[in-house]
Design an enzyme around this catalytic site. Structure first.
Site, short mmCIF file in Angstrom:
data_model
loop_
_atom_site.label_atom_id
_atom_site.label_comp_id
_atom_site.label_asym_id
_atom_site.label_seq_id
_atom_site.Cartn_x
_atom_site.Cartn_y
_atom_site.Cartn_z
N CYS A 132 5.34 -20.49 -56.21
CA CYS A 132 4.37 -19.66 -55.48
C CYS A 132 4.67 -19.63 -53.98
O CYS A 132 4.11 -18.80 -53.26
CB CYS A 132 2.95 -20.14 -55.71
SG CYS A 132 2.50 -20.19 -57.44
N HIS A 272 -2.16 -18.00 -50.14
CA HIS A 272 -1.72 -17.81 -51.53
C HIS A 272 -2.96 -17.60 -52.40
O HIS A 272 -3.93 -18.36 -52.32
CB HIS A 272 -0.93 -19.04 -51.99
CG HIS A 272 -0.58 -19.00 -53.44
ND1 HIS A 272 -0.09 -17.87 -54.05
CD2 HIS A 272 -0.66 -19.94 -54.42
CE1 HIS A 272 0.12 -18.12 -55.33
NE2 HIS A 272 -0.23 -19.36 -55.57
N ASN A 302 -3.44 -15.19 -59.95
CA ASN A 302 -2.32 -15.81 -59.25
C ASN A 302 -1.01 -15.16 -59.72
O ASN A 302 -0.63 -15.31 -60.88
CB ASN A 302 -2.33 -17.31 -59.55
CG ASN A 302 -1.21 -18.07 -58.87
OD1 ASN A 302 -0.29 -17.48 -58.31
ND2 ASN A 302 -1.27 -19.39 -58.93
C1 COA Z 1 -7.84 -25.04 -63.32
C2 COA Z 1 -9.14 -25.27 -62.56
C3 COA Z 1 -9.80 -23.93 -62.28
C4 COA Z 1 -10.07 -26.09 -63.43
O1 COA Z 1 -11.26 -26.30 -62.72
P1 COA Z 1 -11.93 -27.74 -62.72
O2 COA Z 1 -13.18 -27.69 -61.94
O3 COA Z 1 -10.88 -28.70 -62.30
O4 COA Z 1 -12.30 -27.87 -64.23
P2 COA Z 1 -12.37 -29.22 -65.03
O5 COA Z 1 -11.05 -29.93 -65.08
O6 COA Z 1 -13.52 -29.95 -64.50
O7 COA Z 1 -12.65 -28.71 -66.49
C5 COA Z 1 -13.93 -28.72 -66.97
C6 COA Z 1 -13.95 -28.28 -68.39
O8 COA Z 1 -13.68 -26.88 -68.45
C7 COA Z 1 -12.80 -26.65 -69.52
N1 COA Z 1 -12.04 -25.45 -69.27
C8 COA Z 1 -10.80 -25.32 -68.80
N2 COA Z 1 -10.46 -24.01 -68.74
C9 COA Z 1 -11.52 -23.32 -69.18
C10 COA Z 1 -11.78 -21.95 -69.35
N3 COA Z 1 -10.86 -21.02 -69.07
N4 COA Z 1 -12.98 -21.58 -69.83
C11 COA Z 1 -13.92 -22.50 -70.14
N5 COA Z 1 -13.72 -23.80 -70.01
C12 COA Z 1 -12.54 -24.22 -69.53
C13 COA Z 1 -11.94 -27.88 -69.58
O9 COA Z 1 -11.38 -27.99 -70.87
C14 COA Z 1 -12.95 -28.95 -69.30
O10 COA Z 1 -13.61 -29.23 -70.50
P3 COA Z 1 -13.92 -30.75 -70.94
O11 COA Z 1 -14.71 -31.33 -69.79
O12 COA Z 1 -14.69 -30.57 -72.18
O13 COA Z 1 -12.58 -31.37 -71.09
C15 COA Z 1 -8.89 -26.03 -61.24
O14 COA Z 1 -8.48 -27.34 -61.51
C16 COA Z 1 -7.87 -25.38 -60.39
O15 COA Z 1 -8.07 -24.30 -59.86
N6 COA Z 1 -6.70 -26.01 -60.13
C17 COA Z 1 -5.65 -25.45 -59.36
C18 COA Z 1 -4.90 -24.48 -60.22
C19 COA Z 1 -3.94 -23.64 -59.42
O16 COA Z 1 -4.33 -22.94 -58.54
N7 COA Z 1 -2.65 -23.71 -59.78
C20 COA Z 1 -1.62 -22.94 -59.21
C21 COA Z 1 -1.25 -23.47 -57.87
S1 COA Z 1 0.06 -22.54 -57.20
#
Ligand code: COA
Length: 345
Positions: A132, A272, A302
């Protein structure tokens, strides 16, 4: 002619006894595929909800390339628009750099395929892989050729067909990504500072946070790698989030420090477009106002290397930035990699 010294900022490149040329972006363009995949479409594919996706990421929809539409097609379409804005013909292009993690194939490079599609037969061509962060890396590398007077016209593209490496059964990742491309023409523009500085950073110790483990020389494609889903991207979302906020904030601050500007002098901040919560956390730490921030991830998700390139094109097209304004671009991606650039538009 060299640009005159500006009382408003410092050009960190104009130092020592190196007499280079400045490098400006003389044209931008972008292209996104027609097909829109909404959060409600995803509700029918995996166990998720529009509410969950919107509140955790800010994404409402993303574009998906057609089966017969590849990264090189998206990149070439964005390039044609950037060339039109710059008034550049294919014949004039000296170098094509394509930043991508979804090349049409491992080799030949997607840049060579774009070069052919454009008919830019004089141009050298290569791909650059910084995930990215690729567009900032490509701008910085392209700029070297303009500054050193090696080339007159460099075409830089960020293009991705991430839908091809997305596991559409994994709700943790499939809601986040989309396809698209953005392009920029780099040239010397007399009396303009252009790209003032660019930070490029990397930390291979954290390579496992975001990766596609299969299909390379370590795990060549086989029935086993495919059965294990190693041809899809994988991510540790929480750790990636934390690292992104930290790296983007410090890269942006370092870029502004080098140019001796503060955030209030920046007209438009283009982060980004990975996640609204990452953007807000970085923006808070930089003390940027909502009016300064450019955000379009609700429409595209993204798009990795294409993300800030598409955003830059849209910021320019919408009149958010005008000639002479300062732009701060800040990126983060797999590698880990990160970067930031300050540009006098
Ligand atoms: C991916 C992201 C949105 C997840 O958000 P989060 O607040 O960390 O979510 P959590 O890890 O607390 O997950 C909570 C729950 O939601 C669930 N979950 C994950 N994706 C889900 C979706 N699309 N819909 C519903 N539930 C979802 C998980 O399984 C988890 O369930 P569990 O507690 O039963 O295991 C976040 O971590 C994020 O944005 N990370 C950076 C990703 C990114 O930008 N990457 C590219 C960088 S270049």
């Amino acid at each position: 002619m060299s640009p005159s010294a500006s009382p408003k900022f410092k050009n960190p490149r104009a130092k020592h006894d190196f007499v280079g040329r400045t490098c400006s972006i003389t044209g931008v363009g972008s292209y996104v595929p027609e097909k829109v995949l909404t959060n409600s479409d995803l509700e029918r594919m995996v166990e998720t909800s529009d509410e969950w996706i919107t509140s955790r990421t800010g994404i409402k929809e993303r574009r998906i390339a057609a089966a017969e539409e590849f990264t090189s097609d998206l990149g070439a379409k964005a390039a044609l628009k950037a060339m039109e804005m710059a008034g550049v013909t294919a014949e004039q292009i000296d170098l094509v750099i394509v930043a991508t993690i979804t090349p049409d194939m491992p080799f030949p490079s997607t840049a060579c395929l774009v070069q052919k599609k454009l008919g830019a037969h004089r141009a050298a061509a290569f791909d650059l892989e910084a995930a990215c962060s690729g567009f900032i890396y490509a701008l910085e590398i392209g700029q070297q050729f303009i500054m050193s007077r090696t080339y007159e016209t460099v075409l830089v593209i960020g293009a991705e067909k991430l839908s091809a490496i997305t596991n559409w059964k994994d709700r943790n990742t499939c809601v986040l990504f989309g396809d698209g491309a953005g392009a920029a023409i780099l040239q010397n523009r007399p009396n303009s500072h252009g790209l003032l500085t660019a930070i490029m950073g990397a930390d291979g110790n954290k390579a496992d946070l975001l990766s596609m483990p299969g299909g390379g020389s370590r795990c060549p494609a086989s029935n086993e790698t495919v059965a294990a889903g190693m041809h899809y991207l994988r991510m540790d979302g929480k750790e990636t989030f934390k690292n992104a906020v930290q790296a983007m904030t410090s890269a942006a601050n370092e870029a502004m420090r080098r140019c001796e500007v503060n955030i209030s002098q920046i007209k438009c901040v283009i982060p980004h477009q990975a996640n609204r919560r990452i953007i807000d956390a970085v923006s808070d730490r930089l003390n940027a106002t909502p009016e300064q921030l450019f955000v379009n991830l609700d429409k595209y998700g993204n798009t990795s290397a294409a993300s800030v390139a598409i955003a830059l094109d849209e910021a320019v097209a919408s009149g958010r930035v005008r000639r002479g304004d300062l732009i701060l671009i800040v990126v983060f991606g797999a590698g880990l990699t990160w970067g930031a650039a300050v540009i006098e538009w």
